[in-house]
Design a protein around this motif. Structure first.
Motif, PDB file in Angstrom:
ATOM      1  N   TRP A 247      -2.521   4.309 -13.180  1.00 31.28           N
ATOM      2  CA  TRP A 247      -1.138   4.481 -12.732  1.00 31.28           C
ATOM      3  C   TRP A 247      -0.807   5.968 -12.596  1.00 31.28           C
ATOM      4  O   TRP A 247      -0.265   6.408 -11.587  1.00 31.28           O
ATOM      5  N   GLU A 248      -1.146   6.738 -13.640  1.00 33.75           N
ATOM      6  CA  GLU A 248      -0.850   8.171 -13.620  1.00 33.75           C
ATOM      7  C   GLU A 248      -1.536   8.851 -12.436  1.00 33.75           C
ATOM      8  O   GLU A 248      -0.953   9.724 -11.785  1.00 33.75           O
ATOM      9  N   VAL A 249      -2.773   8.446 -12.167  1.00 34.26           N
ATOM     10  CA  VAL A 249      -3.522   9.045 -11.059  1.00 34.26           C
ATOM     11  C   VAL A 249      -2.828   8.738  -9.734  1.00 34.26           C
ATOM     12  O   VAL A 249      -2.622   9.630  -8.901  1.00 34.26           O
ATOM     13  N   LEU A 250      -2.411   7.491  -9.526  1.00 38.64           N
ATOM     14  CA  LEU A 250      -1.768   7.112  -8.266  1.00 38.64           C
ATOM     15  C   LEU A 250      -0.433   7.817  -8.097  1.00 38.64           C
ATOM     16  O   LEU A 250      -0.083   8.278  -7.011  1.00 38.64           O
ATOM     17  N   VAL A 251       0.335   7.906  -9.193  1.00 36.94           N
ATOM     18  CA  VAL A 251       1.640   8.573  -9.117  1.00 36.94           C
ATOM     19  C   VAL A 251       1.456  10.069  -8.865  1.00 36.94           C
ATOM     20  O   VAL A 251       2.222  10.692  -8.132  1.00 36.94           O
ATOM     21  N   GLY A 252       0.415  10.645  -9.471  1.00 41.57           N
ATOM     22  CA  GLY A 252       0.184  12.081  -9.339  1.00 41.57           C
ATOM     23  C   GLY A 252      -0.478  12.469  -8.019  1.00 41.57           C
ATOM     24  O   GLY A 252      -0.431  13.622  -7.622  1.00 41.57           O
ATOM     25  N   ALA A 253      -1.116  11.496  -7.348  1.00 33.87           N
ATOM     26  CA  ALA A 253      -1.855  11.818  -6.127  1.00 33.87           C
ATOM     27  C   ALA A 253      -0.894  12.207  -5.011  1.00 33.87           C
ATOM     28  O   ALA A 253       0.036  11.468  -4.705  1.00 33.87           O
TER      29      ALA A 253
ATOM     30  N   ASP B  29     -15.564  12.394  -5.693  1.00 34.12           N
ATOM     31  CA  ASP B  29     -15.357  13.244  -6.862  1.00 34.12           C
ATOM     32  C   ASP B  29     -14.710  14.579  -6.537  1.00 34.12           C
ATOM     33  O   ASP B  29     -14.023  15.157  -7.366  1.00 34.12           O
ATOM     34  N   THR B  30     -14.951  15.071  -5.319  1.00 32.83           N
ATOM     35  CA  THR B  30     -14.431  16.403  -4.988  1.00 32.83           C
ATOM     36  C   THR B  30     -13.443  16.370  -3.838  1.00 32.83           C
ATOM     37  O   THR B  30     -12.969  17.412  -3.406  1.00 32.83           O
ATOM     38  N   LEU B  31     -13.137  15.159  -3.323  1.00 40.00           N
ATOM     39  CA  LEU B  31     -12.194  15.056  -2.203  1.00 40.00           C
ATOM     40  C   LEU B  31     -10.783  14.790  -2.714  1.00 40.00           C
ATOM     41  O   LEU B  31     -10.612  14.257  -3.800  1.00 40.00           O
ATOM     42  N   PRO B  32      -9.751  15.119  -1.925  1.00 42.61           N
ATOM     43  CA  PRO B  32      -8.385  14.788  -2.345  1.00 42.61           C
ATOM     44  C   PRO B  32      -8.229  13.267  -2.501  1.00 42.61           C
ATOM     45  O   PRO B  32      -8.813  12.498  -1.748  1.00 42.61           O
ATOM     46  N   VAL B  33      -7.461  12.862  -3.488  1.00 46.07           N
ATOM     47  CA  VAL B  33      -7.229  11.443  -3.735  1.00 46.07           C
ATOM     48  C   VAL B  33      -6.057  10.985  -2.853  1.00 46.07           C
ATOM     49  O   VAL B  33      -4.959  11.519  -2.937  1.00 46.07           O
ATOM     50  N   VAL B  34      -6.334  10.022  -1.957  1.00 43.60           N
ATOM     51  CA  VAL B  34      -5.303   9.526  -1.046  1.00 43.60           C
ATOM     52  C   VAL B  34      -5.099   8.026  -1.268  1.00 43.60           C
ATOM     53  O   VAL B  34      -5.959   7.223  -0.909  1.00 43.60           O
ATOM     54  N   PRO B  35      -3.983   7.622  -1.885  1.00 46.94           N
ATOM     55  CA  PRO B  35      -3.736   6.185  -2.088  1.00 46.94           C
ATOM     56  C   PRO B  35      -3.525   5.497  -0.744  1.00 46.94           C
ATOM     57  O   PRO B  35      -2.991   6.105   0.192  1.00 46.94           O
ATOM     58  N   VAL B  36      -3.961   4.225  -0.629  1.00 45.08           N
ATOM     59  CA  VAL B  36      -3.747   3.500   0.629  1.00 45.08           C
ATOM     60  C   VAL B  36      -2.285   3.075   0.707  1.00 45.08           C
ATOM     61  O   VAL B  36      -1.627   2.859  -0.305  1.00 45.08           O
ATOM     62  N   GLY B  37      -1.771   2.980   1.924  1.00 45.72           N
ATOM     63  CA  GLY B  37      -0.364   2.604   2.109  1.00 45.72           C
ATOM     64  C   GLY B  37      -0.129   1.146   1.773  1.00 45.72           C
ATOM     65  O   GLY B  37       0.858   0.796   1.130  1.00 45.72           O
TER      66      GLY B  37
ATOM     67  N   GLY C  16     -11.133  13.440   7.871  1.00 43.57           N
ATOM     68  CA  GLY C  16      -9.743  13.226   8.272  1.00 43.57           C
ATOM     69  C   GLY C  16      -9.158  14.521   8.742  1.00 43.57           C
ATOM     70  O   GLY C  16      -9.790  15.556   8.648  1.00 43.57           O
ATOM     71  N   PRO C  17      -7.941  14.497   9.278  1.00 45.23           N
ATOM     72  CA  PRO C  17      -7.341  15.720   9.764  1.00 45.23           C
ATOM     73  C   PRO C  17      -7.091  16.742   8.649  1.00 45.23           C
ATOM     74  O   PRO C  17      -7.226  17.937   8.864  1.00 45.23           O
ATOM     75  N   SER C  18      -6.755  16.292   7.439  1.00 42.47           N
ATOM     76  CA  SER C  18      -6.395  17.243   6.395  1.00 42.47           C
ATOM     77  C   SER C  18      -7.460  17.348   5.307  1.00 42.47           C
ATOM     78  O   SER C  18      -7.409  18.230   4.486  1.00 42.47           O
ATOM     79  N   ALA C  19      -8.440  16.405   5.335  1.00 41.49           N
ATOM     80  CA  ALA C  19      -9.389  16.395   4.224  1.00 41.49           C
ATOM     81  C   ALA C  19     -10.488  17.418   4.431  1.00 41.49           C
ATOM     82  O   ALA C  19     -11.260  17.311   5.374  1.00 41.49           O
ATOM     83  N   PRO C  20     -10.600  18.444   3.555  1.00 45.31           N
ATOM     84  CA  PRO C  20     -11.697  19.405   3.700  1.00 45.31           C
ATOM     85  C   PRO C  20     -12.988  18.790   3.174  1.00 45.31           C
ATOM     86  O   PRO C  20     -12.953  17.897   2.333  1.00 45.31           O
ATOM     87  N   LEU C  21     -14.109  19.255   3.686  1.00 38.89           N
ATOM     88  CA  LEU C  21     -15.401  18.758   3.221  1.00 38.89           C
ATOM     89  C   LEU C  21     -15.690  19.311   1.829  1.00 38.89           C
ATOM     90  O   LEU C  21     -15.272  20.421   1.508  1.00 38.89           O
TER      91      LEU C  21
ATOM     92  N   ALA D  47     -13.063   1.293  -5.930  1.00 43.67           N
ATOM     93  CA  ALA D  47     -13.710  -0.010  -5.940  1.00 43.67           C
ATOM     94  C   ALA D  47     -12.684  -1.117  -5.711  1.00 43.67           C
ATOM     95  O   ALA D  47     -12.983  -2.145  -5.104  1.00 43.67           O
ATOM     96  N   ALA D  48     -11.449  -0.898  -6.182  1.00 45.59           N
ATOM     97  CA  ALA D  48     -10.393  -1.897  -6.014  1.00 45.59           C
ATOM     98  C   ALA D  48      -9.741  -1.795  -4.638  1.00 45.59           C
ATOM     99  O   ALA D  48      -8.848  -2.576  -4.312  1.00 45.59           O
ATOM    100  N   GLY D  49     -10.151  -0.814  -3.835  1.00 44.38           N
ATOM    101  CA  GLY D  49      -9.599  -0.643  -2.494  1.00 44.38           C
ATOM    102  C   GLY D  49      -8.207  -0.041  -2.493  1.00 44.38           C
ATOM    103  O   GLY D  49      -7.435  -0.230  -1.553  1.00 44.38           O
ATOM    104  N   LEU D  50      -7.851   0.680  -3.544  1.00 50.73           N
ATOM    105  CA  LEU D  50      -6.492   1.214  -3.649  1.00 50.73           C
ATOM    106  C   LEU D  50      -6.385   2.664  -3.197  1.00 50.73           C
ATOM    107  O   LEU D  50      -5.282   3.175  -3.034  1.00 50.73           O
ATOM    108  N   ILE D  51      -7.513   3.345  -3.048  1.00 48.31           N
ATOM    109  CA  ILE D  51      -7.449   4.691  -2.477  1.00 48.31           C
ATOM    110  C   ILE D  51      -8.381   4.778  -1.281  1.00 48.31           C
ATOM    111  O   ILE D  51      -9.322   3.997  -1.154  1.00 48.31           O
ATOM    112  N   ARG D  52      -8.066   5.706  -0.409  1.00 45.70           N
ATOM    113  CA  ARG D  52      -8.809   5.802   0.828  1.00 45.70           C
ATOM    114  C   ARG D  52     -10.195   6.367   0.575  1.00 45.70           C
ATOM    115  O   ARG D  52     -10.358   7.359  -0.129  1.00 45.70           O
TER     116      ARG D  52
END
Lengths: 280, 126
Positions: free
Chosen positions: A176-182, A154-162, A251-256, A211-216
């Motif tokens: 879709w909007e969330v993935l494009v905007g992330a 809820d409070t971490l950056p949204v990172v789509p999986v490659g 992760g290297p860039s993800a703040p707690l 849940a769908a495994g589309l973001i990290r």
């Protein structure tokens, strides 16, 4: 200490009109004891929701806001000018209020302050009773947990999986909007403001994507224990190194996320304790 | 131009209308309720109906040639009536879904669809 709910219920019994400010977290607006508007620092403002779709211009909203007065409320002005239909205005207020209230009821570390008489520039468009609001918030919380039972995203950056771990994906328009905007830096809250969508809707979309495994997500899924820090040689140093590992960002860039009384934090502490006990 | 409550009143004025709910599709929340729906658990109905719509969208998206889908309206006939669902795109969130259940004997589906279409144009302009 009085909870927000009890203060609101008291104001409802008194049929109070005015604002209940929760410090920096946000504000409830009451009219005759019922909630008619709410804003939260964690959710986009109604103005942002309205103008994000580009159909309503920021200028029209600003103008209505400035010329709104006692006899002619901003909401009526917007409808009269043909900027919105009444149904759209009501639905927008409904979305914005329920969105804000969801985060306001969770807000902590503030002292509620009531100021009688104050009104929101839109005027009352929809009336909510406190029990109805509480029920809807509970329902929404359950819905979030059903989608993905962990608040860590809820409070971490949204990172789509490659790469997608399946052959075909079906998305809703908001997902879709969330993935494009992330951009791997924006949190769900940032995305909601950027997209002009209610923060709760974005939160739900993010959890569904997880849940769908589309973001990290963190290495392990919800409920599964993460790998424990490797045991190193040396006696007392272990404690320090374990603590250091635990506070390092995943992760290297993800703040707690900011420190909370959140169950995931508690779980981490329990795992840490178990690890320390295993060492001795 | 219609407000949410007026919209529901007009939906209930469709010949054969038994009950109606206005649903926020994203959260599955009942926004407003009309007719016989006042007696059933509207919260559950709204959640169930939005789930029905979601499942249909998912199913149809995979079978449609382009892989994308936009439902204008959906009609399901069961032994206790015709169920009409009409999603309306809104500018900020949504969609907002109008649901109406019609009597099998006393309703006219074509008329009901036509009335819903006209209504939605007055509730929301996109």
């Amino acid at each position: 200490m009085a909870t927000v709910e009890s203060v609101l219920s008291g104001l409802a019994d008194d049929r109070a009109t005015g604002t209940l400010r929760l410090g920096k977290a946000g504000t409830f607006y009451l009219t005759g004891g019922r909630v008619t508007y709410a804003e939260s620092a964690a959710a986009p403002r109604l103005e942002d929701l309205l103008t994000a779709g580009r159909r309503v211009s920021a200028h029209a909203v600003r103008q209505a806001r400035q010329s709104a007065g006692e006899e002619r409320r901003g909401g009526e002005l917007l409808v009269a000018q043909g900027v919105l239909t009444r149904g759209e205005l009501e639905f927008c207020v409904l979305s914005a209020v329920l969105d804000a209230v969801y985060f306001l009821f969770d807000a902590t570390g503030h002292r509620p302050r009531f100021r009688p008489g104050d009104q929101h520039w839109l005027g009352p468009q929809w009336y909510f009773d406190v029990t109805g609001l509480l029920r809807e918030c509970r329902r929404r919380r359950t819905q979030l947990d059903q989608a993905w039972p962990s608040a860590e995203l809820d409070t971490l950056p949204v990172v789509p999986v490659g790469r997608v771990p399946c052959q075909r994906v079906v998305l809703t328009s908001l997902q879709w909007e969330v993935l494009v905007g992330a951009d791997s830096a924006a949190t769900p809250g940032d995305l909601a403001r950027k997209l002009g969508r209610p923060a709760y809707s974005v939160l739900l979309a993010v959890r569904q994507l997880a849940a769908a495994g589309l973001i990290r997500t963190s290495a392990a899924g919800p409920g599964e224990p993460e790998a424990l820090p490797r045991r190193t040689k040396g006696g007392t140093d272990d404690v320090r190194s374990l603590a250091a590992v635990a506070t390092e960002p995943p992760g290297p860039s993800a703040p707690l996320p900011p420190t909370t009384g959140d169950p995931t934090d508690v779980n981490l502490l329990i795992r840490l304790r178990n690890a320390l006990e295993a060492l001795s | 131009m219609l407000g949410i409550e007026d919209c529901l009143t007009e939906v209930m004025a469709i010949p054969g209308a038994l009950d109606a709910i206005l649903i926020d599709q994203t959260s599955g929340m009942a926004v407003a309720v009309g007719g016989g729906s006042r007696h059933v658990d509207t919260e559950k109905s709204a959640a169930g109906l939005s789930e029905t719509l979601r499942a249909t969208l998912d199913g149809l998206a995979t079978t449609s040639p382009g892989g994308t889908i936009r439902i204008s309206d959906m009609i399901i006939t069961t032994d206790n009536g015709h169920h009409l669902l009409r999603p309306l795109e809104t500018v900020f969130d949504g969609p907002l879904v109008i649901y109406v259940r019609l009597d099998l004997e006393r309703s006219n589906l074509a008329l009901a669809r036509h009335r819903l279409q006209a209504l939605s144009g007055r509730l929301i302009t996109t």
